[in-house]
Design a protein around this motif. Sequence first.
Motif, PDB file in Angstrom:
ATOM      1  N   TYR A 137       0.837  -1.208   0.000  1.00 22.35           N
ATOM      2  CA  TYR A 137       0.000   0.000   0.000  1.00 22.35           C
ATOM      3  C   TYR A 137       0.871   1.258   0.000  1.00 22.35           C
ATOM      4  N   ILE A 138       1.899   1.276   0.854  1.00 21.74           N
ATOM      5  CA  ILE A 138       2.791   2.433   0.933  1.00 21.74           C
ATOM      6  C   ILE A 138       3.591   2.579  -0.352  1.00 21.74           C
ATOM      7  N   PHE A 139       4.056   1.463  -0.864  1.00 16.15           N
ATOM      8  CA  PHE A 139       4.849   1.467  -2.103  1.00 16.15           C
ATOM      9  C   PHE A 139       4.066   2.095  -3.250  1.00 16.15           C
ATOM     10  N   VAL A 140       2.858   1.597  -3.484  1.00 19.24           N
ATOM     11  CA  VAL A 140       2.035   2.078  -4.602  1.00 19.24           C
ATOM     12  C   VAL A 140       1.509   3.482  -4.328  1.00 19.24           C
ATOM     13  N   GLY A 141       1.098   3.741  -3.082  1.00 18.30           N
ATOM     14  CA  GLY A 141       0.573   5.054  -2.738  1.00 18.30           C
ATOM     15  C   GLY A 141       1.577   6.160  -2.951  1.00 18.30           C
ATOM     16  N   THR A 142       2.843   5.870  -2.684  1.00 17.22           N
ATOM     17  CA  THR A 142       3.891   6.867  -2.890  1.00 17.22           C
ATOM     18  C   THR A 142       4.073   7.175  -4.375  1.00 17.22           C
ATOM     19  N   PHE A 158      -3.713  14.771  -0.749  1.00 21.99           N
ATOM     20  CA  PHE A 158      -4.643  13.776  -0.217  1.00 21.99           C
ATOM     21  C   PHE A 158      -3.997  12.385  -0.251  1.00 21.99           C
ATOM     22  N   ALA A 159      -3.304  12.096  -1.341  1.00 26.00           N
ATOM     23  CA  ALA A 159      -2.633  10.796  -1.469  1.00 26.00           C
ATOM     24  C   ALA A 159      -1.586  10.613  -0.375  1.00 26.00           C
ATOM     25  N   VAL A 163      -1.206   7.704   2.586  1.00 23.55           N
ATOM     26  CA  VAL A 163       0.024   6.936   2.790  1.00 23.55           C
ATOM     27  C   VAL A 163       0.475   7.056   4.243  1.00 23.55           C
ATOM     28  N   ASP A 164       0.431   8.269   4.793  1.00 19.36           N
ATOM     29  CA  ASP A 164       0.848   8.494   6.174  1.00 19.36           C
ATOM     30  C   ASP A 164       0.008   7.701   7.161  1.00 19.36           C
ATOM     31  N   ALA A 165      -1.282   7.550   6.870  1.00 26.94           N
ATOM     32  CA  ALA A 165      -2.185   6.855   7.788  1.00 26.94           C
ATOM     33  C   ALA A 165      -1.735   5.419   8.054  1.00 26.94           C
ATOM     34  N   LEU A 170       3.166   1.478  10.780  1.00 27.40           N
ATOM     35  CA  LEU A 170       4.076   0.472  10.231  1.00 27.40           C
ATOM     36  C   LEU A 170       5.518   0.767  10.619  1.00 27.40           C
ATOM     37  N   ASN A 171       5.910   2.042  10.565  1.00 23.93           N
ATOM     38  CA  ASN A 171       7.283   2.398  10.921  1.00 23.93           C
ATOM     39  C   ASN A 171       7.562   2.158  12.399  1.00 23.93           C
ATOM     40  N   PHE A 172       6.611   2.504  13.271  1.00 25.65           N
ATOM     41  CA  PHE A 172       6.801   2.241  14.695  1.00 25.65           C
ATOM     42  C   PHE A 172       6.907   0.742  14.958  1.00 25.65           C
ATOM     43  N   ALA A 173       6.074  -0.047  14.283  1.00 27.66           N
ATOM     44  CA  ALA A 173       6.051  -1.493  14.499  1.00 27.66           C
ATOM     45  C   ALA A 173       7.337  -2.173  14.057  1.00 27.66           C
ATOM     46  N   ASN A 174       8.040  -1.565  13.091  1.00 34.31           N
ATOM     47  CA  ASN A 174       9.243  -2.194  12.549  1.00 34.31           C
ATOM     48  C   ASN A 174      10.531  -1.527  13.012  1.00 34.31           C
TER      49      ASN A 174
END
Length: 215
Positions: A137-142, A158-159, A163-165, A170-174
């Motif tokens: 999702y992040i890959f394509v959204g970017t 808006f896009a 992506v941030d949502a 995800l960044n905190f989890a990893n």
Amino acid sequence: MSWLNSEAFTLFGQHIKWSDMIGNIIGLAGLAFGWRRSLWSWPVQFLSGVILFTAFASAHLSGSAGKQIVVMGVAVYGWWQWSRGTGRTKDGQITVRFATWRERGILAGAAALGTLAVAGLFTAIPTLSWDPWPDAYIFVGTIVAMYAQARGMVEFWFAWLLVDAVGVPLNFANGFAFSGFVYILYGALVLWGMRDWWLRSRTAEQRPALEGVPA
């Protein structure tokens, strides 16, 4: 350059990596340049992509790492698009506009189909990503967001919000806490930039109508 992926310090119990911190600070500057419609947005985003690629690749987040390759590629396209001199106002600023409904449909369709395709790849080959769906999702959204920015579309903001949502948790989890913190700042800057581009697009739409009114 191995120090880039070493720990810089601990913040609120989260380990901050040099590459994560430096790459995101530069990326934040690139987005700020984008808000100002400055050509410098693109080389700065390119540099951010190079540094963050090393960070995410070391954590086996192929989607996020691949995203940085896309960031670099689209940054080159954006530089070319904005430096051609087309789509500029008389004062040299980049003209911004809302996308047509057809363009919005294409962007949304590309985001949906792209996410399904990339997530399917990551699911089929688990070694590519530990979080296939959000990573895809992040890959394509970017890609969608940066393409819209290169075309001067207000919808690019808006896009980025969408992506941030997903990017923040995800960044905190990893273990990329600094990315998580900076993405929160991204959100504030995105809202600010969205307002600025929105107002400028309305001014651009009104100007032709006013020019046709007899003095």
